[in-house]
Design a protein around this motif. Sequence first.
Motif, PDB file in Angstrom:
ATOM      1  N   UNK A  15       0.745  -1.294  -0.229  1.00  0.00           N
ATOM      2  CA  UNK A  15      -0.029   0.107  -0.062  1.00  0.00           C
ATOM      3  C   UNK A  15       0.725   1.324   0.097  1.00  0.00           C
ATOM      4  N   UNK A  16       1.947   1.048   0.274  1.00  0.00           N
ATOM      5  CA  UNK A  16       2.999   2.511   0.473  1.00  0.00           C
ATOM      6  C   UNK A  16       3.533   2.995  -0.705  1.00  0.00           C
ATOM      7  N   UNK A  17       3.448   2.181  -2.005  1.00  0.00           N
ATOM      8  CA  UNK A  17       4.066   2.795  -3.191  1.00  0.00           C
ATOM      9  C   UNK A  17       5.662   3.423  -3.172  1.00  0.00           C
ATOM     10  N   UNK A  18       5.867   4.548  -3.540  1.00  0.00           N
ATOM     11  CA  UNK A  18       7.191   4.579  -3.663  1.00  0.00           C
ATOM     12  C   UNK A  18       7.635   5.175  -2.107  1.00  0.00           C
ATOM     13  N   UNK A  19       6.801   5.271  -1.195  1.00  0.00           N
ATOM     14  CA  UNK A  19       7.319   5.425   0.319  1.00  0.00           C
ATOM     15  C   UNK A  19       7.623   4.129   0.840  1.00  0.00           C
ATOM     16  N   UNK A  20       7.467   2.955   0.230  1.00  0.00           N
ATOM     17  CA  UNK A  20       7.691   1.617   0.894  1.00  0.00           C
ATOM     18  C   UNK A  20       9.164   1.533   1.555  1.00  0.00           C
ATOM     19  N   UNK A  21      10.105   1.856   0.613  1.00  0.00           N
ATOM     20  CA  UNK A  21      11.472   1.775   1.203  1.00  0.00           C
ATOM     21  C   UNK A  21      11.805   2.492   2.446  1.00  0.00           C
ATOM     22  N   UNK A  22      11.428   3.634   2.524  1.00  0.00           N
ATOM     23  CA  UNK A  22      11.382   4.672   3.571  1.00  0.00           C
ATOM     24  C   UNK A  22      10.711   4.141   4.757  1.00  0.00           C
ATOM     25  N   UNK A  23       9.563   3.764   4.770  1.00  0.00           N
ATOM     26  CA  UNK A  23       8.608   3.215   5.763  1.00  0.00           C
ATOM     27  C   UNK A  23       9.514   1.849   6.317  1.00  0.00           C
ATOM     28  N   UNK A  24       9.757   0.888   5.486  1.00  0.00           N
ATOM     29  CA  UNK A  24      10.315  -0.169   5.876  1.00  0.00           C
ATOM     30  C   UNK A  24      11.865   0.028   6.537  1.00  0.00           C
ATOM     31  N   UNK A  25      12.356   0.817   6.191  1.00  0.00           N
ATOM     32  CA  UNK A  25      13.668   1.170   6.997  1.00  0.00           C
ATOM     33  C   UNK A  25      13.528   2.101   8.204  1.00  0.00           C
ATOM     34  N   UNK A  26      12.282   2.311   8.439  1.00  0.00           N
ATOM     35  CA  UNK A  26      11.823   2.972   9.503  1.00  0.00           C
ATOM     36  C   UNK A  26      12.662   4.450   9.991  1.00  0.00           C
ATOM     37  N   UNK A  27      12.773   5.290   8.860  1.00  0.00           N
ATOM     38  CA  UNK A  27      13.240   6.353   8.769  1.00  0.00           C
ATOM     39  C   UNK A  27      12.187   7.574   9.433  1.00  0.00           C
ATOM     40  N   UNK A  28      12.840   8.351  10.116  1.00  0.00           N
ATOM     41  CA  UNK A  28      12.058   9.456  10.833  1.00  0.00           C
ATOM     42  C   UNK A  28      11.058  10.072   9.563  1.00  0.00           C
ATOM     43  N   UNK A  29       9.779  10.270  10.020  1.00  0.00           N
ATOM     44  CA  UNK A  29       8.826  11.031   9.147  1.00  0.00           C
ATOM     45  C   UNK A  29       8.557  12.471   9.730  1.00  0.00           C
ATOM     46  N   UNK A  30       8.728  13.254   8.798  1.00  0.00           N
ATOM     47  CA  UNK A  30       8.337  14.698   9.295  1.00  0.00           C
ATOM     48  C   UNK A  30       6.868  14.956   9.389  1.00  0.00           C
ATOM     49  N   UNK A  31       6.429  15.411  10.123  1.00  0.00           N
ATOM     50  CA  UNK A  31       4.766  15.473  10.328  1.00  0.00           C
ATOM     51  C   UNK A  31       4.800  17.009  10.692  1.00  0.00           C
ATOM     52  N   UNK A  32       4.054  17.583   9.802  1.00  0.00           N
ATOM     53  CA  UNK A  32       3.735  19.005   9.849  1.00  0.00           C
ATOM     54  C   UNK A  32       4.847  19.961   8.828  1.00  0.00           C
TER      55      UNK A  32
END
Length: 418
Positions: free
Chosen positions: A75-92
């Motif tokens: 479901x994450x498409x092009x964000x999948x590698x970023x999420x799977x590597x648990x990189x910090x997400x900027x919120x805001x």
Amino acid sequence: MATKYYGSPRWSNEIADCSMPMTFDTYSNCSFGCLYCFAQFQRGLGKAKDSYLAKEVCNVNVDRIKRMFTDPDQYAGQFAPYIKQRRVMQWGGLSDQFDGFEKQRGVTLELLRFFKEINYPLCFSTKAAWFTEDERYMELIRGQRNWNFKFSIITMDEAKAKAIERGVPSPKQRLEAIRRIAEADAGGATLRLRPFIIGVTTPTYLDLIRAAHGCGASAMSTEFFCVEQRSPTLRAFLPTLNALAGFDIMAFYRKYSAQSGYLRLNRKVKEPFMRKMKELCEDVGMRFYVSDAHFKELSCNGSCCGLPPTWNYSRGQWCEALQIAKNRPNHRVGWVDVRDDIEQLVSGFTWARASGFNCNSSERRAKYEGMTMADYMKWLWNNPQSGQSPYKLFEGALLPVDKDSEGNLIYKYNGATF
């Protein structure tokens, strides 16, 4: 009629120089009305202008976001590698996740519960304070050591803050919010002294840093105000900003900026303020960071938003390259030093299809459309006259001096020494 949802996350337009290029917003609009807000300069244009300025809002699809993080391959498409590597997400990034819309809808709260369950690392950027007095939020934040909170405050002057940051809590209230987060044993509180506006920020900026430190802020990040002179929204706000600053901001920026269109003050104007901020942070024991393109080399590590060096942010960007070159005996850095994270995180999709990325210019599309985002980053690295190259972006703090065995440029550190 189907429910309309806001599409987020997106890739930051500063991806070449950003430690958290995957940026997320809960809402399509922000209830605050800050006169300097770059987001309204972007969103207050074109077909969406009327609805944006009327504060019409929609939120993300919570179920979709949950699926992205529980099953990123599906479901994450092009964000999948970023999420799977648990990189910090900027919120805001373009909206405040703790604004008045959140008080009404509570979508951020619902997502916070989910992100706590999966223990995902987050970095928040906010001007709000109320959520730090709401136990529903604080019970989730307390002890969550991989959640970092940046609080934007640009002046200690209550009257100026109220006039510029419409609907935003007072500087004192935001400082108390820093205190509550600092005492919550989470991932730390950061003073986000951005944008730094001469005439507005300058009378109290050192007092503000001391006050934030006294409330428990462990870091600060700063960036000078930039003027988008093509923005009709900013032009409408300038009389108020001019009165508060005490001078004609547009004339000043035109005189002391090297660029046209998007005006950024030159290094000489900024240097005395940067020097004093850095010295004060060192004196009181705060980490110092610069998100401004000028003097970014003064940051304590390669995350200009203020994340500690041990956090899992992206090292595939030019701020990290600056740090590598600055700290090496030979002061040199090559493509190989930043390549791995770039290829791991953004090689699986094309520049033209990067979610939320500004690909609208026909000239840019003709040049980059066939590239992956990783190819685009490599092109920027190897073309020093490009505005987003390490050389141009930092105005000579990194100089191209050689090439490696594969023909990629090698840069040498030439930045500030104070």
